[in-house]
Design a protein around this motif. Structure first.
Motif: not given
Length: 485
Positions: A305-331
């Protein structure tokens, strides 16, 4: 480890959000069917010879099915609208053949690329005339980031971008490639080019919609799609969000308040990930975010959304479980140290409508307004003198470098502004302090990135110079750009 901080704030000064402006046009929900989100295809090289890569890019007219019924006449780069996504890699030497098949003069400006100016940079001094072409080449030497290509032929920048001339540019490098970010283009790594447009019998009519303070459209478009739907097939999706609008600010959030993580700003990877439920982008700003849909199941739908207006939709399909933690320090981003002997540079954005000025002046293509030595780190104080209650945010952009935002009115910057930037939204009554360093010679523009303000003359020029090498520049006039001898 403590609990991760999640920001639920747009940060900018609420009284001057664009929606309070007298000329504001709110977005409307288009009563048209949903359609698959357009993900621009990648531009293919003409040839590759060792470390030399050759591309052809054509500014062209086209027709695009945006609304049901008649197709809309649009402009694009090697595409009917916007453009094919261009991928550049750090260290590679690029040769780009620029072709203009439009009925008028245009330019090809590489917004965010660290290249020489004014010709390679593609500002108004680098016109390509109808039926003509121009060849540029450069070795890319900047870090991974999301940039963009857009027309910059003052005073027609706003109209040409409105017609469609804006394409995503993806810069890659070996360092960023080591980070656990999604990067399968079109699958879990997509550009999200945000724009707003109005249509008249399915056609664009810039003159009918024109507003000197920034032209606003009726409908939200993502990559040229209204009511677009993206099919999610992976747990994590990387969105390379670009505010490609002439004027509109985008205040983004998901309808279910879903958290997302910003990993990069205009100039590349942030020092550390920043977690949000809300994100505001002023004109030309970019934000790369990762959305983890691991709490969703197939069949779920999440709406951006932007403010109260829909911008685009994400339709969730089948996906492989992949829990990834981002590093606390990236750059690692070094603390900037001003070069001894340099003075603070003051620049002032003032006015609204036809009163907009930069340092009290209107743009002159043959005037150099400032000079800065290549390699020097110089402090810039950029002030917006608009009224704090009735003024507006002016997004300040510099060509030819990425800067660091040091403070806002002497206080800390927003949490996602600790990385490299080339656009910064400056609130009314605010002074933003920047550390600016040029590494390439050239004449570069700096300006407000509300496109109608820049076309009206809220723009100036700086020469980045090397005292040991002389560079001659032929600065053409606006008349010469529009009407070659």
């Amino acid at each position: 480890m403590g609990k991760t901080k999640v920001y639920n704030d747009y940060f900018f000064d609420e009284p001057i959000f664009d929606l309070h402006d007298g000329g504001y046009k709110p977005l409307e929900v288009a009563d048209v069917p949903e359609k698959p989100l357009n993900v621009p295809e990648l531009l293919k090289p003409d040839k590759v010879e060792g470390n030399d890569v050759y591309y052809t890019l054509t500014a062209q007219e086209g027709e695009t099915q945006i609304l049901p019924g008649k197709k809309t006449k649009t402009w694009g780069y090697s595409a009917s609208i916007l453009g094919k996504t261009i991928v550049y890699k750090k260290g590679v030497h690029y040769h780009v053949h620029l072709v203009n098949k439009l009925p008028e003069v245009t330019t090809f400006h590489w917004h965010g690329l660290n290249v020489t100016g004014p010709i390679v940079d593609g500002g108004p001094h680098a016109p390509v005339y109808p039926g003509g072409s121009r060849d540029i080449d450069f070795t890319l030497d900047q870090q991974a980031q999301t940039d963009w290509l857009h027309a910059h032929p003052c005073p027609n920048t706003a109209r040409q971008v409105w017609n469609g001339l804006a394409a995503a540019v993806v810069v890659t490098d070996d360092e960023e490639a080591k980070l656990p970010f999604p990067r399968n283009y079109g699958v879990d790594d997509i550009p999200v080019i945000l724009q707003d447009r109005s249509y008249h019998d399915n056609q664009l009519d810039y003159k009918a919609d024109y507003d000197m303070d920034g032209t606003l459209g009726k409908y939200a478009l993502v990559n040229g799609t209204i009511n677009g739907v993206f099919d999610v097939t992976t747990q994590r999706v990387r969105l390379r969000i670009l505010n490609g609008s002439n004027r509109r600010e985008w205040r983004l959030h998901f309808d279910d308040n879903h958290e997302f993580t910003q990993i990069a700003s205009d100039g590349g990877t942030l020092p550390e990930p920043v977690h949000f439920t809300k994100l505001m982008l002023t004109c030309a700003e970019r934000a790369e975010v990762i959305v983890d849909f691991g709490d969703k199941k197939p069949g779920d739908v999440v709406t951006l959304m932007t403010d109260n207006i829909p911008v685009m939709k994400f339709k969730i399909g089948e996906y492989k479980r992949e829990d990834v933690e981002l590093p606390e320090h990236m750059a690692t981003i070094p603390t900037p140290k001003p070069t001894p002997g340099t003075q603070i540079v003051h620049t002032v954005m003032s006015g609204m409508d036809d009163q907009v000025r930069l340092d009290g002046k209107l743009f002159d293509m043959q005037r150099i307004d400032k000079k800065q030595k290549i390699g020097d780190t110089v402090i810039w104080d950029v002030t917006n003198t608009n009224d704090m209650d009735k003024g507006m945010i002016h997004p300040f952009h510099m060509h030819g470098n990425q800067f660091l935002v040091l403070s806002r009115n002497g206080k800390d910057v927003y949490p996602n502004e600790h990385g490299w930037k080339d656009v910064v939204g400056v609130n009314a009554g605010e002074t933003v302090r920047l550390a600016v360093r040029f590494t390439k010679f050239g004449i570069y523009m700096y300006h407000c990135h509300i496109l109608e303000h820049e076309d009206t003359g809220m723009m100036a020029q700086i020469e980045a110079y090397d005292p040991n090498k002389k560079h001659e520049f032929h600065l053409i006039s606006m008349d010469e750009m529009m009407h070659p001898k």
